[in-house]
Scaffold this active site. Sequence first.
Site, short mmCIF file in Angstrom:
data_model
loop_
_atom_site.label_atom_id
_atom_site.label_comp_id
_atom_site.label_asym_id
_atom_site.label_seq_id
_atom_site.Cartn_x
_atom_site.Cartn_y
_atom_site.Cartn_z
N SER A 184 0.85 -1.19 0.00
CA SER A 184 0.00 0.00 0.00
C SER A 184 0.89 1.24 0.00
O SER A 184 1.76 1.37 -0.85
CB SER A 184 -0.95 -0.03 1.21
OG SER A 184 -1.85 1.06 1.16
N HIS A 211 -2.57 -1.20 -3.29
CA HIS A 211 -3.62 -0.20 -3.10
C HIS A 211 -3.27 1.03 -3.93
O HIS A 211 -2.24 1.68 -3.71
CB HIS A 211 -3.73 0.20 -1.63
CG HIS A 211 -4.08 -0.93 -0.72
ND1 HIS A 211 -3.92 -0.87 0.65
CD2 HIS A 211 -4.57 -2.18 -0.97
CE1 HIS A 211 -4.32 -2.01 1.19
NE2 HIS A 211 -4.71 -2.82 0.23
N ASP A 307 -4.28 -4.72 6.37
CA ASP A 307 -4.69 -5.58 5.26
C ASP A 307 -3.61 -6.62 5.01
O ASP A 307 -2.43 -6.30 4.93
CB ASP A 307 -4.91 -4.72 4.00
CG ASP A 307 -5.52 -5.52 2.86
OD1 ASP A 307 -6.19 -6.54 3.13
OD2 ASP A 307 -5.32 -5.13 1.70
#
Length: 368
Positions: A184, A211, A307
């Site tokens: 991310s 992401h 995540d």
Amino acid sequence: MGAPLRSEILKPAGTGGFCPDPVRVMIVDDSLTVRTVFSRMIKQERDMSILATANSAESGLAELAKAAPDVMLLDLEMPGMGGLEALPRIRQAAPQTKVLVISSLTADGAEATVKALSLGAADTMLKPRPGGFNEDYKSSLLGKIRALKGPSASDAAAAADGVAAPAEVQRVGKPPQIVAIGASTGGIHALNLFLRQVPKNFDLPILVTQHLPPSFIPVFAQQLEMAAERPAILADEGTMIERGKIYIAPGHGHLVVRKSGGRRVLGLAYHPVKSGCMPSVDPMFETLAEVYDGHVAGVLLSGMGRDGTDGAHSLLAAGGTMYAQNAETCAVWGMPRAVTEMGLAAAVLPPAELADALLANAGADAWR
């Protein structure tokens, strides 16, 4: 060069009183409106201060010789040097400063932004259209700035203690038949460093969930293909998994793996997940653990939040192996931190060294 910088003495902001360790922010943007709006948003927060503003990259670089901010908001499209050209110089002058690039929605803006992220910018924020500086935008901006400041000294010390304990390090599992990477904030730079360390004759397929705004994903795939020197394909329903290729989660769906007619194929899923991310790393890890019976090497790179943690548990339960980026090299040590502190990672290292560790444990079948 633009007009001289205006530097400000750190002082209390908002109504919450003085914060002894505020996030020091520099704004570099040629738009007076943008600088004014961003400054107003930040000054209202008791834990943030404006270190300086600049109307050009040249002025911003000049100010870095005096003091380094924790976070720099950097416009990429400016007269003169431009943010993309200035970024390597900014990182050299102030390596501890996290750069949040402010990008446009155009195709050219997407290409420049992904390039900036691959060069080490930590995160991106889309520049809103006129009238778009609303409360949702403000909340997102301030959240990113806070995340990029990094852990406190006490948090860093606690993290270092957790990593140092050898009894907490997970053992290497089954020989992998596939590699899956989740990332991310700050992850694109780390991903480039990781993949450049992987030689061409390492032949296992590689899945990537990053992401990123959906409009940036095709550009991201193109740049990743160049960095990795192997085909990079956007995942779709029914896509066959082949050795020597990289498969990337699209921005609008989770990348998952299924069995179809006795073969392993990619699929897309759209269900809500605990992390709230779309795409999310967890469904990728969880489905791989089942379909590949744990013959999976999972990697978590820089990113905020947790995540990938649930998926890592599933992967290890099936016999797989997890690798995590270390705190010192992460823009945000969130996703890798979670699996590290739970003792789920077999190695916690900088990206290139993580690649070396994975390669050393991959086994003969991973090579052609």
